[in-house]
Design a protein around this motif. Structure first.
Motif, PDB file in Angstrom:
ATOM      1  N   GLY A 266     -29.039 -27.599 -16.362  1.00 12.25           N
ATOM      2  CA  GLY A 266     -30.269 -27.186 -15.689  1.00 12.25           C
ATOM      3  C   GLY A 266     -30.044 -26.674 -14.294  1.00 12.25           C
ATOM      4  N   SER A 267     -28.835 -26.836 -13.748  1.00 14.78           N
ATOM      5  CA  SER A 267     -28.555 -26.363 -12.392  1.00 14.78           C
ATOM      6  C   SER A 267     -28.783 -24.861 -12.273  1.00 14.78           C
ATOM      7  CB  SER A 267     -27.124 -26.718 -11.984  1.00 14.78           C
ATOM      8  OG  SER A 267     -26.203 -26.143 -12.883  1.00 14.78           O
ATOM      9  N   ARG A 268     -28.519 -24.125 -13.332  1.00 15.18           N
ATOM     10  CA  ARG A 268     -28.717 -22.678 -13.270  1.00 15.18           C
ATOM     11  C   ARG A 268     -30.199 -22.330 -13.226  1.00 15.18           C
ATOM     12  NH1 ARG A 268     -24.045 -20.666 -17.619  1.00 15.18           N
ATOM     13  NH2 ARG A 268     -22.259 -21.320 -16.318  1.00 15.18           N
ATOM     14  N   ARG A 269     -31.001 -23.064 -13.986  1.00 16.66           N
ATOM     15  CA  ARG A 269     -32.454 -22.814 -13.951  1.00 16.66           C
ATOM     16  C   ARG A 269     -33.032 -23.191 -12.595  1.00 16.66           C
ATOM     17  NH1 ARG A 269     -31.947 -25.087 -19.183  1.00 16.66           N
ATOM     18  NH2 ARG A 269     -32.677 -27.109 -18.420  1.00 16.66           N
TER      19      ARG A 269
ATOM     20  N   ALA B  47     -37.535 -37.517  -3.456  1.00 17.13           N
ATOM     21  CA  ALA B  47     -36.953 -36.750  -4.561  1.00 17.13           C
ATOM     22  C   ALA B  47     -35.582 -37.308  -4.924  1.00 17.13           C
ATOM     23  CB  ALA B  47     -36.847 -35.275  -4.184  1.00 17.13           C
ATOM     24  N   ASN B  48     -34.801 -37.672  -3.915  1.00 15.57           N
ATOM     25  CA  ASN B  48     -33.489 -38.263  -4.170  1.00 15.57           C
ATOM     26  C   ASN B  48     -33.627 -39.552  -4.975  1.00 15.57           C
ATOM     27  OD1 ASN B  48     -30.553 -38.584  -3.693  1.00 15.57           O
ATOM     28  ND2 ASN B  48     -31.213 -40.332  -2.467  1.00 15.57           N
ATOM     29  N   LEU B  49     -34.616 -40.370  -4.630  1.00 21.92           N
ATOM     30  CA  LEU B  49     -34.854 -41.597  -5.386  1.00 21.92           C
ATOM     31  C   LEU B  49     -35.285 -41.280  -6.811  1.00 21.92           C
ATOM     32  CD1 LEU B  49     -35.225 -44.649  -5.698  1.00 21.92           C
ATOM     33  CD2 LEU B  49     -37.510 -44.404  -4.689  1.00 21.92           C
ATOM     34  N   ARG B  50     -36.220 -40.348  -6.957  1.00 20.66           N
ATOM     35  CA  ARG B  50     -36.733 -40.016  -8.286  1.00 20.66           C
ATOM     36  C   ARG B  50     -35.616 -39.501  -9.195  1.00 20.66           C
ATOM     37  NH1 ARG B  50     -37.451 -39.555 -12.549  1.00 20.66           N
ATOM     38  NH2 ARG B  50     -39.228 -38.828 -13.812  1.00 20.66           N
ATOM     39  N   PHE B  51     -34.716 -38.700  -8.638  1.00 20.61           N
ATOM     40  CA  PHE B  51     -33.655 -38.122  -9.444  1.00 20.61           C
ATOM     41  C   PHE B  51     -32.450 -39.049  -9.596  1.00 20.61           C
ATOM     42  CE2 PHE B  51     -35.360 -33.923  -7.625  1.00 20.61           C
ATOM     43  CZ  PHE B  51     -36.292 -33.829  -8.648  1.00 20.61           C
TER      44      PHE B  51
ATOM     45  N   GLU C 122     -17.185 -25.805  -8.201  1.00 24.62           N
ATOM     46  CA  GLU C 122     -18.127 -26.856  -7.836  1.00 24.62           C
ATOM     47  C   GLU C 122     -18.135 -27.116  -6.332  1.00 24.62           C
ATOM     48  OE1 GLU C 122     -18.056 -30.425 -10.105  1.00 24.62           O
ATOM     49  OE2 GLU C 122     -17.833 -29.387 -12.019  1.00 24.62           O
ATOM     50  N   THR C 123     -16.991 -26.976  -5.689  1.00 27.79           N
ATOM     51  CA  THR C 123     -16.956 -27.176  -4.239  1.00 27.79           C
ATOM     52  C   THR C 123     -17.849 -26.161  -3.534  1.00 27.79           C
ATOM     53  OG1 THR C 123     -14.703 -28.074  -4.312  1.00 27.79           O
ATOM     54  CG2 THR C 123     -15.483 -27.238  -2.198  1.00 27.79           C
ATOM     55  N   ALA C 124     -17.779 -24.902  -3.963  1.00 28.00           N
ATOM     56  CA  ALA C 124     -18.631 -23.867  -3.383  1.00 28.00           C
ATOM     57  C   ALA C 124     -20.106 -24.168  -3.652  1.00 28.00           C
ATOM     58  CB  ALA C 124     -18.261 -22.499  -3.941  1.00 28.00           C
ATOM     59  N   LEU C 125     -20.413 -24.616  -4.870  1.00 33.08           N
ATOM     60  CA  LEU C 125     -21.797 -24.924  -5.201  1.00 33.08           C
ATOM     61  C   LEU C 125     -22.321 -26.071  -4.347  1.00 33.08           C
ATOM     62  CD1 LEU C 125     -24.242 -24.319  -6.936  1.00 33.08           C
ATOM     63  CD2 LEU C 125     -23.349 -25.893  -8.665  1.00 33.08           C
ATOM     64  N   ARG C 126     -21.482 -27.069  -4.097  1.00 32.62           N
ATOM     65  CA  ARG C 126     -21.908 -28.172  -3.241  1.00 32.62           C
ATOM     66  C   ARG C 126     -22.264 -27.678  -1.851  1.00 32.62           C
ATOM     67  NH1 ARG C 126     -16.909 -32.045  -5.180  1.00 32.62           N
ATOM     68  NH2 ARG C 126     -17.746 -32.517  -7.258  1.00 32.62           N
ATOM     69  N   ARG C 127     -21.434 -26.794  -1.326  1.00 36.17           N
ATOM     70  CA  ARG C 127     -21.695 -26.275   0.024  1.00 36.17           C
ATOM     71  C   ARG C 127     -22.991 -25.479   0.074  1.00 36.17           C
ATOM     72  NH1 ARG C 127     -15.478 -24.159   0.879  1.00 36.17           N
ATOM     73  NH2 ARG C 127     -14.535 -26.198   1.381  1.00 36.17           N
ATOM     74  N   TRP C 128     -23.206 -24.610  -0.932  1.00 37.06           N
ATOM     75  CA  TRP C 128     -24.414 -23.802  -0.923  1.00 37.06           C
ATOM     76  C   TRP C 128     -25.662 -24.640  -1.204  1.00 37.06           C
ATOM     77  CZ3 TRP C 128     -24.104 -19.829   1.778  1.00 37.06           C
ATOM     78  CH2 TRP C 128     -22.983 -18.985   1.754  1.00 37.06           C
TER      79      TRP C 128
ATOM     80  N   LEU D  73     -30.417 -30.031  -6.922  1.00 33.19           N
ATOM     81  CA  LEU D  73     -29.186 -29.250  -7.045  1.00 33.19           C
ATOM     82  C   LEU D  73     -28.029 -29.932  -6.322  1.00 33.19           C
ATOM     83  CD1 LEU D  73     -28.101 -26.667  -8.278  1.00 33.19           C
ATOM     84  CD2 LEU D  73     -28.586 -25.497  -6.122  1.00 33.19           C
ATOM     85  N   VAL D  74     -28.295 -30.537  -5.178  1.00 35.41           N
ATOM     86  CA  VAL D  74     -27.238 -31.268  -4.465  1.00 35.41           C
ATOM     87  C   VAL D  74     -26.704 -32.392  -5.335  1.00 35.41           C
ATOM     88  CG1 VAL D  74     -26.768 -32.820  -2.532  1.00 35.41           C
ATOM     89  CG2 VAL D  74     -27.998 -30.690  -2.134  1.00 35.41           C
ATOM     90  N   ARG D  75     -27.599 -33.158  -5.945  1.00 40.35           N
ATOM     91  CA  ARG D  75     -27.175 -34.268  -6.795  1.00 40.35           C
ATOM     92  C   ARG D  75     -26.373 -33.757  -7.998  1.00 40.35           C
ATOM     93  NH1 ARG D  75     -29.086 -39.281  -5.912  1.00 40.35           N
ATOM     94  NH2 ARG D  75     -28.380 -39.762  -8.019  1.00 40.35           N
ATOM     95  N   ALA D  76     -26.822 -32.645  -8.577  1.00 39.82           N
ATOM     96  CA  ALA D  76     -26.099 -32.076  -9.724  1.00 39.82           C
ATOM     97  C   ALA D  76     -24.720 -31.579  -9.303  1.00 39.82           C
ATOM     98  CB  ALA D  76     -26.910 -30.945 -10.344  1.00 39.82           C
ATOM     99  N   ALA D  77     -24.643 -30.909  -8.150  1.00 39.22           N
ATOM    100  CA  ALA D  77     -23.374 -30.351  -7.693  1.00 39.22           C
ATOM    101  C   ALA D  77     -22.354 -31.449  -7.409  1.00 39.22           C
ATOM    102  CB  ALA D  77     -23.596 -29.495  -6.446  1.00 39.22           C
TER     103      ALA D  77
END
Length: 329
Positions: A107-110, A284-288, A19-25, A156-160
Motif C-alpha cells: 500500500g505504500s505506493r498507493r 496516527a502513529n498510535l493508530r498505525f 528503502e533508505t531513500a524512501l525513508r528519507r523522502w 509511509l514513514v512506518r512502512a518505510a
C-alpha cells in the motif's frame, strides 16, 4: 585499482532508489507537511491571508508579489512558494515508492500516490480560500487536508522503516480507534473555534458567526475525550506510541488553555497550530502501530518493550523475522 567514476545519472537514481531513500523522502514529506501548517499559521496570524489578493497570480498582472504589497504580500507569496517545495518532495517520494518494493507493505505506493495528488489539491483549495476572501469553512478544509497529508506521511514513514503493527485485543484496538477519531473531531472543532475568533487572516475577512466561547468549550471537551482515550489505551497497552501521544496532548492542552485565558496572543496560537499537527501525527502513529487480533486466533504480544522481548520467535510473522525490527514504536 581505482573505481570508475560514477555518472551524474547514477547519483540521481540513488536518490530515488531503495528503502533508505524512501525513508528519507518519507521523513521529508512528514516534516514539510508539518512546516506548511506552521507557515500557514504565520499567514493567518499576521493578517496576510490576502497579501496576494488573487490566485493563481499574486496580483492581476503578476505572479510575484510586488514591493508595494509590503510585508503581508511577502509572507503570503512565501507560503505559496513553499507549496512548490512540497510538490517536489511529494513527486520524489512517489518516484522512490514506485521503484521500491516494500512487501508486504504494498500500500505504500498507493499512499505515495495519494500524497502526490494531495499537494496540488491543497494548493487549489488554498487558491479558493483567497478567491472566497478567506471564507472560514474553506480555510478549515485547507487546514484539514494538511492533517490528512500528515497522517499519510506517518503511515509511509512506518512502512518505510518496516515498523510492525502489534497484535492487540479488539478492546484495545477499539480504544485506540476512539482516540484517533476523538482527536480528529477536536482538530475540526479547533478550526471552527479559530474561524469564530479574531485571527481571520485579514481584518475584513468574514467569521463563522458562531459563539466563540461555546465552540471553544465544545472543542475542549473533544480534547478531553481524546486524552481520556489515550489514558485508557495506556492502561490497556503500555507502549512508546501511547506515551508519545499523551505527552503531546498534555502540552497541547496546556497551550490551548493558556491562549484562551490570555486573550489569544499570536505566539501561543502559533504554537497551538504546531501542536495540532504534532497531535495528529502522534495519534496516527498510535493508530498505525496496532492491529486487532482475536485472542483465540493466536498468542497476543504485549505492547511494552520488556514483555515484547520475551515473546517466542515462533509467534512472529515471516515478514517480521525478515525485517528484524520488532521494537514497538
Amino acid at each position: 585499482m581505482t573505481a570508475p567514476p560514477r555518472s551524474p545519472a547514477t547519483g540521481v537514481l540513488r536518490l530515488v532508489t531503495g528503502e533508505t531513500a524512501l525513508r528519507r523522502w518519507a521523513i521529508a514529506s512528514l516534516v514539510a507537511n508539518i512546516l506548511i501548517v506552521v507557515t500557514g499559521g504565520v499567514v493567518r496570524l499576521t493578517a496576510s491571508g490576502l497579501g496576494c489578493p488573487t490566485w493563481p497570480r499574486c496580483t492581476d498582472d503578476a505572479y510575484i508579489a510586488h514591493p508595494e504589497l509590503g510585508l503581508h504580500g511577502a509572507i503570503e507569496f512565501g507560503n505559496r512558494l513553499l507549496t512548490f517545495v512540497l510538490i517536489v518532495i511529494a513527486v520524489l517520494t512517489w518516484v522512490t515508492a514506485m521503484r521500491t518494493s516494500l512487501r508486504p507493505r504494498r500500500g505504500s505506493r498507493r499512499v505515495a500516490t495519494a500524497m502526490a495528488l494531495g499537494i496540488p489539491a491543497q494548493g487549489i483549495i488554498g487558491g479558493i480560500t483567497v478567491l472566497t476572501q478567506l471564507n472560514p469553512f474553506v480555510v478549515a478544509l485547507h487546514f484539514l487536508l494538511s492533517m490528512v497529508l500528515i497522517t499519510l506521511s506517518v503511515w509511509l514513514v512506518r512502512a518505510a522503516f518496516r515498523w510492525d503493527r502489534r497484535p492487540v485485543r479488539p478492546l484495545t484496538a477499539g480504544v485506540v480507534t476512539f482516540t484517533f477519531l476523538a482527536m480528529w473531531v477536536a482538530v475540526w472543532l479547533g478550526t471552527m473555534t479559530t474561524g469564530s475568533g479574531p485571527h481571520a487572516g485579514d481584518l475584513d475577512a468574514r467569521r463563522t458567526g458562531w459563539d466563540i466561547v461555546l465552540i471553544a468549550h465544545v472543542h475542549a471537551y473533544a480534547v478531553y475525550a481524546a486524552i481520556a482515550g489515550t489514558v485508557v489505551a495506556l492502561w490497556l497497552a503500555r507502549s512508546r506510541a501511547v506515551w508519545l501521544l499523551l505527552g503531546v496532548e498534555v502540552i497541547q492542552a496546556a497551550i490551548g488553555l493558556s491562549q484562551y485565558h490570555l486573550g489569544l496572543p499570536i505566539g501561543l496560537v502559533g504554537l497551538h497550530l504546531l501542536g495540532a499537527a504534532l497531535s495528529i501525527a502522534a495519534v496516527a502513529n498510535l493508530r498505525f502501530s496496532v492491529r486487532a487480533v482475536s485472542p483465540a486466533a493466536r498468542p497476543l504480544q504485549p505492547l511494552d518493550t520488556a514483555a515484547a522481548g520475551s515473546v517466542d520467535r515462533q509467534t512472529r510473522r515471516p515478514s517480521d523475522q525478515a525485517s528484524g525490527r520488532q521494537g514497538d514504536r
